[in-house]
Design an enzyme around this catalytic site. Sequence first.
Site, PDB file in Angstrom:
ATOM      1  N   TRP A   1       0.813  -1.215   0.000  1.00  0.00           N
ATOM      2  CA  TRP A   1       0.000   0.000   0.000  1.00  0.00           C
ATOM      3  C   TRP A   1       0.841   1.257   0.000  1.00  0.00           C
ATOM      4  O   TRP A   1       0.545   2.215  -0.727  1.00  0.00           O
ATOM      5  CB  TRP A   1      -0.999   0.001   1.160  1.00  0.00           C
ATOM      6  CG  TRP A   1      -2.121  -0.946   0.923  1.00  0.00           C
ATOM      7  CD1 TRP A   1      -2.399  -2.085   1.628  1.00  0.00           C
ATOM      8  CD2 TRP A   1      -3.118  -0.879  -0.114  1.00  0.00           C
ATOM      9  NE1 TRP A   1      -3.492  -2.717   1.093  1.00  0.00           N
ATOM     10  CE2 TRP A   1      -3.952  -2.011   0.027  1.00  0.00           C
ATOM     11  CE3 TRP A   1      -3.384   0.015  -1.155  1.00  0.00           C
ATOM     12  CZ2 TRP A   1      -5.039  -2.266  -0.815  1.00  0.00           C
ATOM     13  CZ3 TRP A   1      -4.452  -0.234  -2.004  1.00  0.00           C
ATOM     14  CH2 TRP A   1      -5.262  -1.361  -1.826  1.00  0.00           C
TER      15      TRP A   1
ATOM     16  N   LYS B   1     -12.828  -1.312   6.310  1.00  0.00           N
ATOM     17  CA  LYS B   1     -12.067  -2.337   7.006  1.00  0.00           C
ATOM     18  C   LYS B   1     -12.587  -2.501   8.435  1.00  0.00           C
ATOM     19  O   LYS B   1     -12.771  -3.609   8.899  1.00  0.00           O
ATOM     20  CB  LYS B   1     -10.577  -1.983   7.042  1.00  0.00           C
ATOM     21  CG  LYS B   1     -10.008  -1.511   5.700  1.00  0.00           C
ATOM     22  CD  LYS B   1      -9.825  -2.647   4.705  1.00  0.00           C
ATOM     23  CE  LYS B   1      -9.572  -2.191   3.270  1.00  0.00           C
ATOM     24  NZ  LYS B   1      -8.326  -1.511   3.002  1.00  0.00           N
TER      25      LYS B   1
ATOM     26  N   ASP C   1      -1.475   6.502   6.450  1.00  0.00           N
ATOM     27  CA  ASP C   1      -2.573   5.724   5.860  1.00  0.00           C
ATOM     28  C   ASP C   1      -2.922   4.650   6.890  1.00  0.00           C
ATOM     29  O   ASP C   1      -2.190   3.681   7.062  1.00  0.00           O
ATOM     30  CB  ASP C   1      -2.126   5.092   4.542  1.00  0.00           C
ATOM     31  CG  ASP C   1      -3.181   4.151   3.950  1.00  0.00           C
ATOM     32  OD1 ASP C   1      -4.248   3.975   4.577  1.00  0.00           O
ATOM     33  OD2 ASP C   1      -2.942   3.595   2.858  1.00  0.00           O
TER      34      ASP C   1
HETATM   35  C1  PLP Z   1      -7.783  -1.052   1.554  1.00  0.00           C
HETATM   36  C2  PLP Z   1      -6.634  -0.126   1.655  1.00  0.00           C
HETATM   37  C3  PLP Z   1      -6.470   0.949   0.764  1.00  0.00           C
HETATM   38  C4  PLP Z   1      -7.354   1.169  -0.440  1.00  0.00           C
HETATM   39  O1  PLP Z   1      -8.574   1.621  -0.106  1.00  0.00           O
HETATM   40  P1  PLP Z   1      -9.676   1.898  -1.246  1.00  0.00           P
HETATM   41  O2  PLP Z   1     -10.826   2.287  -0.409  1.00  0.00           O
HETATM   42  O3  PLP Z   1      -9.873   0.630  -2.006  1.00  0.00           O
HETATM   43  O4  PLP Z   1      -9.187   2.984  -2.100  1.00  0.00           O
HETATM   44  C5  PLP Z   1      -5.402   1.808   0.954  1.00  0.00           C
HETATM   45  N1  PLP Z   1      -4.532   1.621   1.973  1.00  0.00           N
HETATM   46  C6  PLP Z   1      -4.655   0.590   2.837  1.00  0.00           C
HETATM   47  C7  PLP Z   1      -3.663   0.425   3.932  1.00  0.00           C
HETATM   48  C8  PLP Z   1      -5.702  -0.316   2.698  1.00  0.00           C
HETATM   49  O5  PLP Z   1      -5.837  -1.330   3.566  1.00  0.00           O
END
Ligand code: PLP
Length: 371
Positions: free
Chosen positions: A106, A202, A178
């Site tokens: 990511w 999540k 993030d």
């Molecule tokens: C799932 C995830 C993303 C992507 O998220 P989207 O909503 O699909 O754009 C980005 N960073 C992390 C750490 C993730 O787990």
Amino acid sequence: MKKARPFNFSAGPAALPEEVLQQAAAEMLDWQGSGMSVMEMSHRGREFISIYEAAEADLRELLAVPREFRILFMQGGGLAENAIVPLNLSGLKPGGKVDVVVSGSWSKKSAAEARRYADVSIAADGAASQYRSLPGNWQLRRDAAYVHICSNETIDGVEFHELPDLKALGSDAPLVVDCSSQQLSRTIDWSRVGLAFGGAQKNIGPAGLTLVFVREELLGHALPICPSAFDYKTVAEAQSMYNTPPTYGIYIAGLVFQWLKRFSYAGKTGVAAIEQRNIDKAKLLYAALDGSALYENRVAADCRSRMNIPFYLREERLNEAFLAGAKERSLLQLKGHKSVGGMRASIYNAMPLEGVQALVDYLKDFEASHG
Ligand SMILES: *Cc1c(COP(=O)(O)O)cnc(C)c1O
């Protein structure tokens, strides 16, 4: 008696607390006597404003978010934030320099996207360890506008158990985190954060809602090319209602926040309680994997994720049988991410201890019959 729901180990969109789904179902046609579904309400009406204000206040209370942070309810998900963040923050200092710590899939994506808008430097990269540990020896530029990390790598299963103290590393740049797959799973040291973002799907609610926690002082520096609906200052000034926010997602997230406020475990309540349960769940699963001759988790012990636990069967030919047997026991979505293969158990807040115990029992039974 009603049949119990399966245990869902999806990495996202992921399981939600059953109580929340039941309340949403009960309120689907008529939210609290309003005669409307939440999906049918004006985002500027009295009813929805009350839902929004309660959600924001509950979230602020749960995570002890300091006053100097604004909480934005946006759309676009984590990947859109990979662009929205540099569009808003790379102009904090002349030169538009952004330092990214690559600890897995990511953060690697974040670096690539930021490159479209900023002068990106990789401050450290865990590639040499195949992203099985956090990279050390960060090379931070003195004049960077901000430093980006991913606090939990959802695919690689690597987690920061402590946020870095950039000042101690000689940088006065704000830290951007993030936290898509980590938010609300544990307490946060806000003193180390400039901005944190994450998609809701999540740990918090349905896909389509993105949460952004941003220090007030970082607002107002967007590049001229930044879309208005993604300019944090514009969004903050409009109380996240510059454009129509993801109203139903905010409503469900609000129900999850209420659930978490009621949640208690091991003599604790709220986020402290869910964090303790997350620690106990992860311990139980890692112990089962480490104690087995068939399965392995390859991540260094000090940075193993509490949320996403990738593991491999030493005999790959058993993968299909493993997944089929799991499904028979109502253990769903254990297949690993396609980029790394193997298995992955995501055990977010909504996963009870019993779900992890059921998985551990299955791991042992499958090994006994196939080992
Ligand atoms: C799932 C995830 C993303 C992507 O998220 P989207 O909503 O699909 O754009 C980005 N960073 C992390 C750490 C993730 O787990």
